[in-house]
Design a protein around this motif. Sequence first.
Motif, mmCIF file in Angstrom:
data_model
loop_
_atom_site.group_PDB
_atom_site.id
_atom_site.type_symbol
_atom_site.label_atom_id
_atom_site.label_comp_id
_atom_site.label_asym_id
_atom_site.label_seq_id
_atom_site.Cartn_x
_atom_site.Cartn_y
_atom_site.Cartn_z
ATOM 1 N N ASN A 244 0.802 -1.242 0.000
ATOM 2 C CA ASN A 244 0.000 0.000 0.000
ATOM 3 C C ASN A 244 0.828 1.282 0.000
ATOM 4 O OD1 ASN A 244 -2.385 -1.413 -0.108
ATOM 5 N ND2 ASN A 244 -2.817 -1.254 2.078
ATOM 6 N N LYS A 245 2.093 1.193 -0.403
ATOM 7 C CA LYS A 245 2.920 2.395 -0.540
ATOM 8 C C LYS A 245 3.849 2.230 -1.734
ATOM 9 C CE LYS A 245 2.862 4.303 4.131
ATOM 10 N NZ LYS A 245 3.671 4.858 5.237
ATOM 11 N N ARG A 246 4.529 3.318 -2.113
ATOM 12 C CA ARG A 246 5.446 3.307 -3.255
ATOM 13 C C ARG A 246 6.806 3.884 -2.867
ATOM 14 N NH1 ARG A 246 3.390 0.025 -7.265
ATOM 15 N NH2 ARG A 246 1.110 0.193 -7.225
ATOM 16 N N ASP A 247 7.221 3.684 -1.632
ATOM 17 C CA ASP A 247 8.480 4.265 -1.156
ATOM 18 C C ASP A 247 9.707 3.523 -1.682
ATOM 19 O OD1 ASP A 247 7.106 6.199 0.266
ATOM 20 O OD2 ASP A 247 7.008 4.992 2.096
ATOM 21 N N PHE A 248 9.569 2.245 -2.017
ATOM 22 C CA PHE A 248 10.721 1.465 -2.471
ATOM 23 C C PHE A 248 11.351 2.052 -3.732
ATOM 24 C CE2 PHE A 248 9.843 -3.019 -0.509
ATOM 25 C CZ PHE A 248 10.176 -2.517 0.720
ATOM 26 N N SER A 249 10.562 2.737 -4.544
ATOM 27 C CA SER A 249 11.093 3.287 -5.790
ATOM 28 C C SER A 249 12.210 4.295 -5.548
ATOM 29 C CB SER A 249 9.970 3.957 -6.593
ATOM 30 O OG SER A 249 9.392 5.018 -5.859
ATOM 31 N N ASN A 250 12.258 4.856 -4.341
ATOM 32 C CA ASN A 250 13.289 5.850 -4.023
ATOM 33 C C ASN A 250 14.670 5.233 -3.818
ATOM 34 O OD1 ASN A 250 11.458 8.101 -3.971
ATOM 35 N ND2 ASN A 250 10.691 7.346 -2.012
#
Length: 329
Positions: free
Chosen positions: A180-186
Amino acid sequence: MNVIISNQARDMLVNLEIDVIKSLNGEYEADELVSMFSNFFFNKMILDITAIKNYQDVRNIQKLSMSLDMDKVILVLNNTPESNSSIYLSKLVSMGIYNFATNLDSIMYLYNNPNSYRDVAHIQQLDNLTSVVTDKIENYNMNVLGVKNITEHAGATTLIYMLKNQLELQGYNVVAVEVNKRDFSNFNSQNMVSCSASELASTLSKYSGYDIILVDLNETSEEGCSDVLYLLEPSYIKLNKLIRRDRMIFNKLKNKKIVLNKSLLDQKDITDFEYESRSKVFYNIPPLDDKKKEHSVLSGLLNMLGFNKNSTFVEENKGKVLGLFKSNN
């Protein structure tokens, strides 16, 4: 530009009105296709299922789902019971394959309007999925380690990134999943994927061939994890906010693996913390530099969790969990 891999559907696929950078015809082992396209950039791949040798065995499809971005793949099914049965289609969905078609019109529709899990969820047979996931755990000895913040911003996302680096240095094949998040793309790191809570079961099944799956649980349940770390940042303000939000929190954490993260506590402080909270600390992690690839303190944590392949960590103060506290290399 797009890729077309055809076999029995060749006559139909030559009529597709799309730009093609590479076209193949014939039967190929799943491993051959992975070798050819895992590092090949393409917009979409139109893949005739009969081009995959022994496609009736879904394990061959799973090899592709583990190595290719299946969001970019449209699987062209034939009209045989093997690839059109409800059980077979359910297994495709469980592996994260949501785009499959049987004719030119449906291929072009998916080309312009790719499916999400919500579009194919009705196909998935949950009773069958449970058996599939269980079977993968038994056959691959799958380890799913969940990490969950208990105090606000306790550092689960960055800790998972560093644990992944540490495990890979020790020779493990690792994938990290955030829910439920997209922080890994950083992090700009391979094998770090994002999914919704509804997609978690199918994502775990998709990557079941990996040695370890690290899951940033966020607000989702721990179901599907073989073990879970509960992170607390033991600063005064974070702990006070936690207690005010839930006075029974440490009762709920009883017998669970509590990890102090970004912690400046020494052994005496931790002993006091355990006494006051009536809890037991599983491990204590100091602030770490996430730009470094290796941290001995994380090897200690992984040792305690049973991941010690090729580990160079030397345990001191044997028998004392809190004696494992070290500065990072």
